[in-house]
Scaffold this motif. Structure first.
Motif, PDB file in Angstrom:
ATOM      1  N   PRO A 183       0.820  -1.224   0.000  1.00  0.00           N
ATOM      2  CA  PRO A 183       0.000   0.000   0.000  1.00  0.00           C
ATOM      3  C   PRO A 183       0.847   1.264   0.000  1.00  0.00           C
ATOM      4  CG  PRO A 183       0.020  -1.020   2.184  1.00  0.00           C
ATOM      5  CD  PRO A 183       0.711  -1.980   1.266  1.00  0.00           C
ATOM      6  N   ASP A 184       0.211   2.377  -0.293  1.00  0.00           N
ATOM      7  CA  ASP A 184       0.874   3.676  -0.247  1.00  0.00           C
ATOM      8  C   ASP A 184       1.377   3.965   1.162  1.00  0.00           C
ATOM      9  OD1 ASP A 184      -0.056   3.810  -2.826  1.00  0.00           O
ATOM     10  OD2 ASP A 184      -1.424   5.492  -2.491  1.00  0.00           O
ATOM     11  N   ARG A 185       2.487   4.681   1.247  1.00  0.00           N
ATOM     12  CA  ARG A 185       3.010   5.216   2.510  1.00  0.00           C
ATOM     13  C   ARG A 185       3.108   4.124   3.582  1.00  0.00           C
ATOM     14  NH1 ARG A 185      -0.599   8.575   0.338  1.00  0.00           N
ATOM     15  NH2 ARG A 185      -2.267   7.948   1.759  1.00  0.00           N
ATOM     16  N   HIS A 186       3.796   3.043   3.235  1.00  0.00           N
ATOM     17  CA  HIS A 186       3.847   1.874   4.127  1.00  0.00           C
ATOM     18  C   HIS A 186       5.202   1.695   4.820  1.00  0.00           C
ATOM     19  CE1 HIS A 186       2.491  -2.041   5.551  1.00  0.00           C
ATOM     20  NE2 HIS A 186       3.597  -2.593   5.085  1.00  0.00           N
ATOM     21  N   PHE A 187       6.298   2.114   4.152  1.00  0.00           N
ATOM     22  CA  PHE A 187       7.639   1.838   4.666  1.00  0.00           C
ATOM     23  C   PHE A 187       8.359   3.111   5.102  1.00  0.00           C
ATOM     24  CE2 PHE A 187       6.766  -1.694   1.729  1.00  0.00           C
ATOM     25  CZ  PHE A 187       7.041  -2.787   2.548  1.00  0.00           C
ATOM     26  N   ASP A 188       9.252   2.925   6.077  1.00  0.00           N
ATOM     27  CA  ASP A 188      10.094   4.035   6.558  1.00  0.00           C
ATOM     28  C   ASP A 188      11.322   4.229   5.680  1.00  0.00           C
ATOM     29  OD1 ASP A 188       8.793   4.744   9.263  1.00  0.00           O
ATOM     30  OD2 ASP A 188       9.054   2.572   9.396  1.00  0.00           O
ATOM     31  N   ALA A 189      11.757   3.167   5.024  1.00  0.00           N
ATOM     32  CA  ALA A 189      12.927   3.255   4.152  1.00  0.00           C
ATOM     33  C   ALA A 189      12.800   2.207   3.054  1.00  0.00           C
ATOM     34  CB  ALA A 189      14.226   3.059   4.926  1.00  0.00           C
ATOM     35  N   TYR A 190      13.431   2.524   1.922  1.00  0.00           N
ATOM     36  CA  TYR A 190      13.465   1.625   0.764  1.00  0.00           C
ATOM     37  C   TYR A 190      14.920   1.506   0.357  1.00  0.00           C
ATOM     38  CZ  TYR A 190      12.626   0.258  -4.216  1.00  0.00           C
ATOM     39  OH  TYR A 190      12.601  -0.350  -5.450  1.00  0.00           O
ATOM     40  N   THR A 191      15.415   0.280   0.269  1.00  0.00           N
ATOM     41  CA  THR A 191      16.800   0.060  -0.145  1.00  0.00           C
ATOM     42  C   THR A 191      16.825  -0.846  -1.363  1.00  0.00           C
ATOM     43  OG1 THR A 191      17.079  -1.870   1.322  1.00  0.00           O
ATOM     44  CG2 THR A 191      17.666   0.300   2.223  1.00  0.00           C
ATOM     45  N   ILE A 192      17.813  -0.620  -2.213  1.00  0.00           N
ATOM     46  CA  ILE A 192      18.037  -1.493  -3.363  1.00  0.00           C
ATOM     47  C   ILE A 192      19.529  -1.463  -3.668  1.00  0.00           C
ATOM     48  CG2 ILE A 192      17.423   0.371  -4.985  1.00  0.00           C
ATOM     49  CD1 ILE A 192      16.331  -1.913  -6.843  1.00  0.00           C
ATOM     50  N   ALA A 193      20.155  -2.623  -3.660  1.00  0.00           N
ATOM     51  CA  ALA A 193      21.606  -2.724  -3.848  1.00  0.00           C
ATOM     52  C   ALA A 193      21.911  -3.593  -5.059  1.00  0.00           C
ATOM     53  CB  ALA A 193      22.273  -3.302  -2.597  1.00  0.00           C
ATOM     54  N   PHE A 194      22.592  -3.019  -6.028  1.00  0.00           N
ATOM     55  CA  PHE A 194      23.015  -3.728  -7.240  1.00  0.00           C
ATOM     56  C   PHE A 194      21.841  -4.386  -7.949  1.00  0.00           C
ATOM     57  CE2 PHE A 194      26.860  -4.069  -4.393  1.00  0.00           C
ATOM     58  CZ  PHE A 194      27.529  -3.019  -4.991  1.00  0.00           C
ATOM     59  N   GLY A 195      20.702  -3.699  -7.946  1.00  0.00           N
ATOM     60  CA  GLY A 195      19.530  -4.280  -8.582  1.00  0.00           C
ATOM     61  C   GLY A 195      18.835  -3.369  -9.572  1.00  0.00           C
TER      62      GLY A 195
END
Length: 243
Positions: free
Chosen positions: A122-134
């Motif tokens: 859903p919208d506005r669900h996470f405090d942080a978003y990470t993506i490494a080498f993707g």
């Protein structure tokens, strides 16, 4: 005419890329650490530690680790008390991560097969978003960035660790020769798969330069964007905030 996108040095129909990239990562899933060691000379472990220090996971936070199937980033963040959802489009990569988590006695991670361009959260669900080498393997990078922005809470932060192009004179030429000539051969010797490793190197060369990728992050709606080059830009930490 159908839209074309890059697949290594090739240009292919956009609708073909997800399956082609999926096949690559299914091939290398069991050799993930070897792949990253070959591409970075073993330095990816140091870069990932630094990346997680920049993210600063906090107890009680909800963090989405996208394209994180084998758990490398998630394990580091989970140790700091955050609740981590590990997502990947490739089930083989997720299976490796789940197996590794079981070996480590980690049972707090949430595993979810997701397409970065069409997240089901859903919208506005996470405090942080990470993506490494993707993110360089995503078909439509702008769509993935827009989805990252959508699922973050206001005040949420975006962090991306990705290969780029080093600007150090001399080292650039050495690394280019190493990556193009030796890495596929290492892949052939260790994993019996030169083509997958060749694609992964070529995908780095087709990825947008650091200033252009930062502009794409801003266009997705993020503010206070920042680029932190490492080893002259061989790899970079990109970040931004949703406000």
């Amino acid at each position: 005419m159908s839209e074309t996108v890059s697949f290594g040095y090739e240009d292919i129909a956009a609708e073909e890329k997800a399956d082609k990239v999926g096949a690559i990562f299914s091939n290398v899933a069991r050799k993930y650490d070897i792949m990253n060691d070959a591409m970075s000379g073993g330095m990816h472990r140091v870069w990932k530690d630094k990346f997680v220090r920049r993210v600063k996971p906090q107890p009680g936070e909800q963090i989405l680790d996208m394209a994180g199937g084998t758990g490398d980033i998630a394990f580091r963040m989970e140790a700091r008390g955050a609740t981590i959802t590990v997502s990947d489009i490739n089930q083989d990569m997720l299976d490796v991560g789940i197996e590794r988590a079981m070996e480590r006695g980690i049972d707090t991670l949430v595993w979810s097969r997701q397409n970065a361009e069409e997240l089901t959260f859903p919208d506005r669900h996470f405090d942080a978003y990470t993506i490494a080498f993707g993110i360089r393997n995503v078909t439509h990078i702008a769509k993935a960035l827009a989805e990252a922005h959508r699922v973050l809470k206001y005040g949420g932060r975006f962090f991306c660790l990705e290969f780029s192009t080093t600007e150090w004179p001399g080292f650039k030429e050495v690394y280019d020769a190493y990556s193009h000539k030796l890495v596929p051969q290492i892949g052939k010797m260790i994993a019996g798969d030169a083509d997958s490793y060749r694609y992964l190197i070529e995908s780095i060369r087709r990825f947008p330069p650091m200033p252009e990728f930062e502009r794409m992050i801003r266009e997705a709606g993020f503010t206070h964007t920042k680029v932190e080059p490492i080893m002259g830009g061989l790899v970079a930490i990109h970040s931004g905030w949703k406000v």
